[in-house]
Design an enzyme around this catalytic site. Structure first.
Site, PDB file in Angstrom:
ATOM      1  N   GLU A 188      -0.334  -3.733  -2.764  1.00 56.43           N
ATOM      2  CA  GLU A 188       0.889  -4.104  -3.236  1.00 56.43           C
ATOM      3  C   GLU A 188       1.123  -5.337  -3.263  1.00 56.43           C
ATOM      4  OE1 GLU A 188       4.023  -1.831  -1.414  1.00 56.43           O
ATOM      5  OE2 GLU A 188       3.428   0.034  -2.205  1.00 56.43           O
ATOM      6  N   GLU A 398      -0.428   5.921  -1.809  1.00 56.96           N
ATOM      7  CA  GLU A 398       0.583   5.967  -0.951  1.00 56.96           C
ATOM      8  C   GLU A 398       1.822   6.702  -1.745  1.00 56.96           C
ATOM      9  OE1 GLU A 398       2.596   2.705   0.529  1.00 56.96           O
ATOM     10  OE2 GLU A 398       0.811   1.538   1.162  1.00 56.96           O
TER      11      GLU A 398
END
Length: 495
Positions: A188, A398
């Site tokens: 991320e 995720e």
């Protein structure tokens, strides 16, 4: 990724979703990776042991007012000392893969120079224990914990940080590259750049729009430099990836103004990374949107895009909730702005598009993070990636939810909301695969309750409950449900 349909309160179930209920329960392919994920600062603890020095998250967490309740990751889930017990839990659950991140300062305290062998030894032991349990180790090099020494020298807005990251990648490849078959350079980078340097709700807590875009470019460059190093060092069959939290952006209405708002957020939320990494160029509309903030001609140097776009073997996708936006209105002026579920701040993380308005979708369930629950968003995201980048293998790295979990008097943790969440999202993954998306695995976030960044220990995402006072682990009902899914290599009937 931008969805074309507007958000009008109640979202109709798509024809694909309605027709896919039966298909979603079909078995997953043989070899599909069933995993869970964690991040070093969130679970390891041992913040000052064996030569580890502060990262930006140590500094941020120890700064009063930055993290809820003054919580820090000093102890966290004590995974550093309890990893063998945690791996035994993974084995009991039947996990076939475990995605962990490396604490940069544990192995290279200042972000420069030689490694600390005691730090490397921890990851050697962790990897060996996973392999002995029949679990594939998946290493993430960077999950937001930049060495504080490098931040003091300028951090991600400074170009040299990308070079230091390549050196660090070489250290880790040399230490455990012979036994780790899958590597993720970064997790991320959008959060690192725009929450860390734009809105300031994540470490290092800076609020400088220009710095956020410079950080985004240098994170991209660091990824590319690391891929080059890893290719030169790792066995030829090692698989390399990048993990992005792509925003499934939807316009609030069908108006042209709301469609333009969605385009802008897609540019700075998604294509700032997918453009250079997958297509070899920053999108022209992003450059135009942000031209008043940064000089891209000065920032992007000759050879940068070639480095950034070095081929990867798969793309990691993190998804939790959709993003609904509209054009600005006069009535929005002066009110507290909602930035799309990315924390409260007077400063926007959406550099160059700060006036776009974000909305919580109506008539959808919510998690304890107040995030809307919408599995269709994951389906749309995966299918959209498949259509835009055909042939690109994908991995859901995720996906999960926080709920208000507690231990019953009988010593159990019942979390039916999480089971329903996981069931819906895994069904969405299966439907996306039926639609052609090449999804190779799924990693539940998270294995353990842990330090949830600026929320401290107030939010529980784990499949395993952690009593932080005693460090006792209690698998929740969702952990047992997930174990059944793994055993069956597929979903049961409707939740």
């Amino acid at each position: 990724m931008t969805a074309l349909q507007p958000e009008t309160g109640v979202r109709p179930r798509t024809a694909t979703a309605a027709a896919g209920d039966t298909a979603a329960t079909a078995p997953f392919p043989t070899g599909f990776a069933w995993g869970a994920a964690t991040a070093a600062y969130q679970v390891e603890g041992a913040a000052t042991e064996d030569g580890r020095t502060p990262s930006i998250w140590d500094t941020f967490a120890h700064t009063p007012g930055r993290v809820r309740n003054g919580d820090t990751g000093d102890i966290a889930a004590d995974h550093y000392h309890r990893f063998r017990d945690d791996i035994a839990l993974m084995r009991e659950l039947g996990l076939t893969a475990y995605r962990f991140s490396v604490s940069w300062t544990r192995v290279q305290p200042t972000g420069r120079g030689p490694a600390v062998e005691r730090g490397l030894d921890f990851y050697r032991r962790l990897t060996d224990e996973l392999l002995a349990a029949g679990i594939t180790p998946v290493a993430t090099l960077y999950h937001w914990d930049l060495p504080q020494d490098l931040e003091d020298a300028g951090g991600w807005p400074t170009r040299t940080t990308a070079e230091r990251f390549a050196d660090y990648a070489a250290i880790m490849a040399g230490a455990i590259g012979d036994r780790v078959p899958m590597w993720t350079t970064m997790n991320e980078p959008w959060c690192s750049a725009f929450l860390g340097y734009g809105s300031g709700v994540h470490a290092p807590g800076r609020t400088d729009p220009t710095a956020s875009l410079r950080a985004a470019h240098h994170l991209n460059l660091a990824h590319g430099r690391a891929v080059e190093v890893l290719r030169d060092t790792l066995p030829s069959d090692a698989r390399l990836s990048l993990t992005l939290n792509l925003h499934q952006v939807r316009p609030l209405t069908g108006s042209a103004a709301d469609a333009e708002a969605a385009r802008r957020i897609d540019a700075v939320g998604n294509r700032v990374f997918t453009g250079p990494v997958l297509d070899g160029a920053y999108p022209q509309d992003l450059l135009a949107d942000t031209a008043r903030v940064v000089d891209w001609g000065e920032l992007v140097r000759d050879g940068d895009l070639a480095a950034i776009s070095r081929p990867i073997d798969l793309l990691g996708v993190n998804y939790y909730t959709p993003t609904v936006v509209s054009a600005p209105e006069a009535s929005d002026t002066g009110r507290e702005r909602f930035h799309g579920g990315h924390g409260a701040s007077d400063h926007s993380p959406w550099t160059g598009s700060e006036d776009v308005v974000f909305h919580l979708p109506e008539n959808l369930g919510r998690t304890a993070m107040d995030w809307a629950i919408d599995p269709d968003g994951l389906y749309e995201l995966l299918v959209g990636l498949h259509r835009e980048h055909p042939g690109l293998p994908l991995m859901v790295t995720e996906n999960g939810a926080a709920f208000d979990d507690y231990v019953s008097p009988e010593g159990r943790v019942e979390d039916p909301e999480r089971i329903a969440y996981l069931h819906g999202h895994l069904a969405a993954v299966r439907r996306a695969m039926d639609a052609g998306a090449d999804v190779r695995g799924y990693f539940l976030w998270s294995l353990l309750d842990n330090f949830e960044w600026a929320y401290g220990y107030s939010k529980r995402f784990g499949a395993v409950y952690v009593d932080y006072a005693t460090q006792r682990r209690i698998p929740k009902a969702s952990a047992h449900w997930y174990a059944d899914v793994i055993r069956a290599n597929g979903l049961p009937g409707p939740a």
